[in-house]
Design an enzyme around this catalytic site. Structure first.
Site, PDB file in Angstrom:
ATOM      1  N   GLY A   9     -18.668 -82.718   6.155  1.00  0.00           N
ATOM      2  CA  GLY A   9     -19.059 -81.877   7.291  1.00  0.00           C
ATOM      3  C   GLY A   9     -17.837 -81.152   7.797  1.00  0.00           C
ATOM      4  O   GLY A   9     -16.986 -81.750   8.458  1.00  0.00           O
ATOM      5  N   THR A  32     -22.264 -76.544   2.183  1.00  0.00           N
ATOM      6  CA  THR A  32     -22.010 -75.163   1.751  1.00  0.00           C
ATOM      7  C   THR A  32     -20.560 -75.114   1.275  1.00  0.00           C
ATOM      8  O   THR A  32     -19.647 -75.290   2.072  1.00  0.00           O
ATOM      9  CB  THR A  32     -22.190 -74.197   2.945  1.00  0.00           C
ATOM     10  OG1 THR A  32     -23.081 -74.773   3.866  1.00  0.00           O
ATOM     11  CG2 THR A  32     -22.672 -72.855   2.519  1.00  0.00           C
ATOM     12  N   SER A  35     -13.318 -88.042  20.955  1.00  0.00           N
ATOM     13  CA  SER A  35     -13.222 -87.106  22.070  1.00  0.00           C
ATOM     14  C   SER A  35     -11.942 -86.313  22.020  1.00  0.00           C
ATOM     15  O   SER A  35     -10.901 -86.811  21.607  1.00  0.00           O
ATOM     16  CB  SER A  35     -13.291 -87.837  23.406  1.00  0.00           C
ATOM     17  OG  SER A  35     -13.161 -86.885  24.447  1.00  0.00           O
ATOM     18  N   LYS A  75     -18.580 -93.736  24.233  1.00  0.00           N
ATOM     19  CA  LYS A  75     -18.376 -92.270  24.194  1.00  0.00           C
ATOM     20  C   LYS A  75     -19.409 -91.554  25.068  1.00  0.00           C
ATOM     21  O   LYS A  75     -19.098 -90.591  25.769  1.00  0.00           O
ATOM     22  CB  LYS A  75     -18.450 -91.753  22.746  1.00  0.00           C
ATOM     23  CG  LYS A  75     -18.375 -90.216  22.629  1.00  0.00           C
ATOM     24  CD  LYS A  75     -17.050 -89.686  23.089  1.00  0.00           C
ATOM     25  CE  LYS A  75     -16.858 -88.224  23.302  1.00  0.00           C
ATOM     26  NZ  LYS A  75     -17.705 -87.204  22.860  1.00  0.00           N
ATOM     27  N   HIS A 133     -18.365 -91.956  28.575  1.00  0.00           N
ATOM     28  CA  HIS A 133     -17.226 -91.035  28.738  1.00  0.00           C
ATOM     29  C   HIS A 133     -17.750 -89.640  29.057  1.00  0.00           C
ATOM     30  O   HIS A 133     -17.287 -88.969  29.983  1.00  0.00           O
ATOM     31  CB  HIS A 133     -16.396 -91.030  27.435  1.00  0.00           C
ATOM     32  CG  HIS A 133     -15.458 -89.863  27.300  1.00  0.00           C
ATOM     33  ND1 HIS A 133     -15.884 -88.580  26.998  1.00  0.00           N
ATOM     34  CD2 HIS A 133     -14.106 -89.774  27.411  1.00  0.00           C
ATOM     35  CE1 HIS A 133     -14.849 -87.769  26.932  1.00  0.00           C
ATOM     36  NE2 HIS A 133     -13.757 -88.467  27.179  1.00  0.00           N
ATOM     37  N   ASN A 134     -18.734 -89.185  28.306  1.00  0.00           N
ATOM     38  CA  ASN A 134     -19.266 -87.841  28.530  1.00  0.00           C
ATOM     39  C   ASN A 134     -19.981 -87.729  29.877  1.00  0.00           C
ATOM     40  O   ASN A 134     -19.915 -86.696  30.534  1.00  0.00           O
ATOM     41  CB  ASN A 134     -20.227 -87.460  27.398  1.00  0.00           C
ATOM     42  CG  ASN A 134     -19.478 -87.010  26.154  1.00  0.00           C
ATOM     43  OD1 ASN A 134     -18.336 -87.378  25.955  1.00  0.00           O
ATOM     44  ND2 ASN A 134     -20.129 -86.226  25.320  1.00  0.00           N
ATOM     45  N   GLU A 153     -17.407 -87.297  32.300  1.00  0.00           N
ATOM     46  CA  GLU A 153     -16.926 -85.914  32.107  1.00  0.00           C
ATOM     47  C   GLU A 153     -17.831 -84.923  32.872  1.00  0.00           C
ATOM     48  O   GLU A 153     -17.344 -84.029  33.567  1.00  0.00           O
ATOM     49  CB  GLU A 153     -16.931 -85.624  30.600  1.00  0.00           C
ATOM     50  CG  GLU A 153     -16.707 -84.182  30.188  1.00  0.00           C
ATOM     51  CD  GLU A 153     -16.883 -83.994  28.664  1.00  0.00           C
ATOM     52  OE1 GLU A 153     -16.385 -84.829  27.900  1.00  0.00           O
ATOM     53  OE2 GLU A 153     -17.525 -83.008  28.256  1.00  0.00           O
TER      54      GLU A 153
HETATM   55  C1  6PG Z   1     -15.444 -84.547  23.971  1.00  0.00           C
HETATM   56  C2  6PG Z   1     -16.525 -83.840  24.680  1.00  0.00           C
HETATM   57  C3  6PG Z   1     -17.472 -83.112  23.785  1.00  0.00           C
HETATM   58  C4  6PG Z   1     -18.397 -82.188  24.600  1.00  0.00           C
HETATM   59  C5  6PG Z   1     -19.681 -82.911  24.923  1.00  0.00           C
HETATM   60  C6  6PG Z   1     -20.427 -82.420  26.113  1.00  0.00           C
HETATM   61  O1  6PG Z   1     -15.295 -85.670  24.343  1.00  0.00           O
HETATM   62  O2  6PG Z   1     -14.771 -83.973  23.125  1.00  0.00           O
HETATM   63  O3  6PG Z   1     -17.235 -84.759  25.441  1.00  0.00           O
HETATM   64  O4  6PG Z   1     -18.109 -84.076  23.028  1.00  0.00           O
HETATM   65  O5  6PG Z   1     -17.738 -81.730  25.714  1.00  0.00           O
HETATM   66  O6  6PG Z   1     -20.468 -82.835  23.762  1.00  0.00           O
HETATM   67  O7  6PG Z   1     -21.083 -81.248  25.859  1.00  0.00           O
HETATM   68  P1  6PG Z   1     -22.054 -80.578  26.920  1.00  0.00           P
HETATM   69  O8  6PG Z   1     -21.289 -80.493  28.203  1.00  0.00           O
HETATM   70  O9  6PG Z   1     -22.334 -79.239  26.344  1.00  0.00           O
HETATM   71  O10 6PG Z   1     -23.266 -81.432  27.014  1.00  0.00           O
END
Ligand code: 6PG
Length: 429
Positions: A12, A37, A130, A185, A188-189, A192
């Site tokens: 990938g 691809t 991340s 993770k 974590h998001n 975020e």
């Molecule tokens: C990371 C980020 C990355 C992205 C998320 C959130 O840790 O590198 O979290 O994975 O920012 O996928 O994406 P969205 O804000 O578009 O939901």
């Protein structure tokens, strides 16, 4: 003499996969790459190919180029594509080979895949990655979950590619069994999402409440970023806000459509909290704010129907507010981390994962999107007491108590000037 086999393989080659493969190859681990691809693979090799970064045109050649036990990292879109790649790979692999999923997969998928593959004699690791494209290339934070035995085989490679923590260690640890890495993770998001929303709310209250322009707000964030709020997210907000419109007057941010979408990891985190019965208000509100943001047309219609009364803050002291906001944000961000860790604790109990919270706070110190000075404080707090929820640990309790009045004041001002404070409000509540 035949070519030496590769230590690692990446399937990938969108930008995350490319950069991760380049990172591994640059640490002296020979790495094979494959993409469905072929053009993507040949372009990558034309630009960055080397003795340690080699491309393979077919999946068969890719698999045969790897030393056993084979270590194959899948970097494709979460969901069905991961299952398709695994299905193609399995007939070519031998028992004992290792598949690592480096996407943002839903942890229940990871638990299922780990079970299915281990029954067939393969090892499966779900690894949160991340740090976006830059992190993948120069040093991400890695959150791997899977069998302890396999961790020992992966550790040297994963440590070599990950970011540094605050004390010279590496931002990777064996998070736990099966879906633990992807769960961490996901949380974590969620955190975020909450911090990004708090930054957006801070921007709006300074703009609408105090008439500050994006350049002035960038200066405030720059100051915050030198203090206890120092973090990647405040850091990147400075150049984003200060960028002037190259085609007109003013700042570019003021011309960007206020309509945000989401890939879904924050939403999963909120859903998890409802399912497990733990409060996660700051993260859930960040998801709500994104939804509201995405409904721009509806917001325009409402704004024609309602003109809420707002107070002017001309009499308020802007400099004092900027200081109060810094304290308020510190507490609000602490609450958001605390809610995230509370959810981790619940999940750990129910899933039978042995999560080490000070280790999690440590591996988020570098490479990842929520890397922040505050994570040093959290690591120390968990080392001080690993049993209690974060908000019950004395040092954290003192910090929250110290900033509480400012958090309340900022919320009061937000209400007065008519700025919705989804997350900063939820933290106070
Ligand atoms: C990371 C980020 C990355 C992205 C998320 C959130 O840790 O590198 O979290 O994975 O920012 O996928 O994406 P969205 O804000 O578009 O939901």
């Amino acid at each position: 003499m035949s070519e030496p086999l590769s230590d690692f393989g990446v399937i990938g080659l969108a930008v995350m996969g490319q950069n991760l493969a380049r990172n591994v190859a640059s640490r002296d681990h020979k790495t094979s790459v494959y993409n469905r691809t072929t053009d993507k693979m040949t372009e990558l090799i034309a630009e960055h190919g080397s003795e340690t970064l080699v491309g393979q045109e077919t999946l068969e050649d890719f698999v045969h180029s790897l030393a056993v036990p084979r270590k194959v990292m899948i970097m494709v879109k979460a969901g069905k594509p991961v299952d398709y790649v695994i299905a193609d790979l399995l007939p070519l692999l031998d028992e004992g080979d290792i598949i690592i999923d480096g996407g943002n997969s839903l942890f229940t998928d990871t638990v299922r895949r780990e079970k299915e593959l281990s029954e067939k004699g393969f090892y499966f690791f779900g690894c949160g990655v991340s740090g976006g494209e830059e992190g993948a290339l120069h040093g991400p934070s890695l959150m791997p979950g899977g069998s302890e035995k396999v961790w020992n085989w992966l550790q040297p490679i994963l440590e070599s590619i990950s970011a540094d923590d605050f004390s010279g260690g590496k931002c990777v640890t064996h998070v736990g069994a099966d879906g633990a890495g992807h769960y961490v993770k996901m949380v974590h998001n969620g955190i975020e999402y909450a911090i990004m929303q708090m930054i957006a709310e801070s921007y709006q209250i300074m703009k609408d409440g105090f008439g500050m322009n994006a350049g002035e707000i960038a200066d405030v964030f720059e100051t915050y970023n030198k203090g206890k709020l120092a973090s990647y997210l405040f850091g990147i907000s400075v150049p984003i806000l200060s960028k002037e419109d190259p085609e007109g007057d003013g700042f570019l941010i003021e011309k960007v459509m206020d309509k945000a979408g989401q890939k879904g990891t924050g939403r999963w985190t909120a859903i998890e909290s409802y399912q497990r019965g733990g409060e996660l208000s700051t993260i859930a509100q960040a998801v709500n704010a994104r939804v509201s943001s995405s409904e721009k047309e509806k917001r325009i219609e409402y704004s024609k129907l309602y003109t809420p009364p707002v107070s002017s803050h001309e009499k308020l002291d802007k400099d004092r507010f900027v200081q109060q906001l810094e304290e308020a944000l510190y507490v609000a961000i602490l609450v958001s981390y605390a809610q995230g860790f509370d959810l981790l604790e619940k999940a750990a109990e129910e899933q039978n994962w042995n999560l080490n919270f000070s280790e999690i706070a440590r591996i988020w110190q570098g490479g990842c999107i929520i890397q922040a000075k505050i994570l040093g404080t959290l690591q120390d707090a968990f080392l001080e007491d690993s049993e209690k929820p974060l908000l019950q640990i004395e040092s954290i309790q003192q910090s929250v108590s110290a900033g509480w009045a400012d958090l309340r004041e900022v919320n009061k001002i937000g209400i007065d000037v008519g700025v919705p404070l989804y997350c900063i409000g939820a933290a106070l509540t």
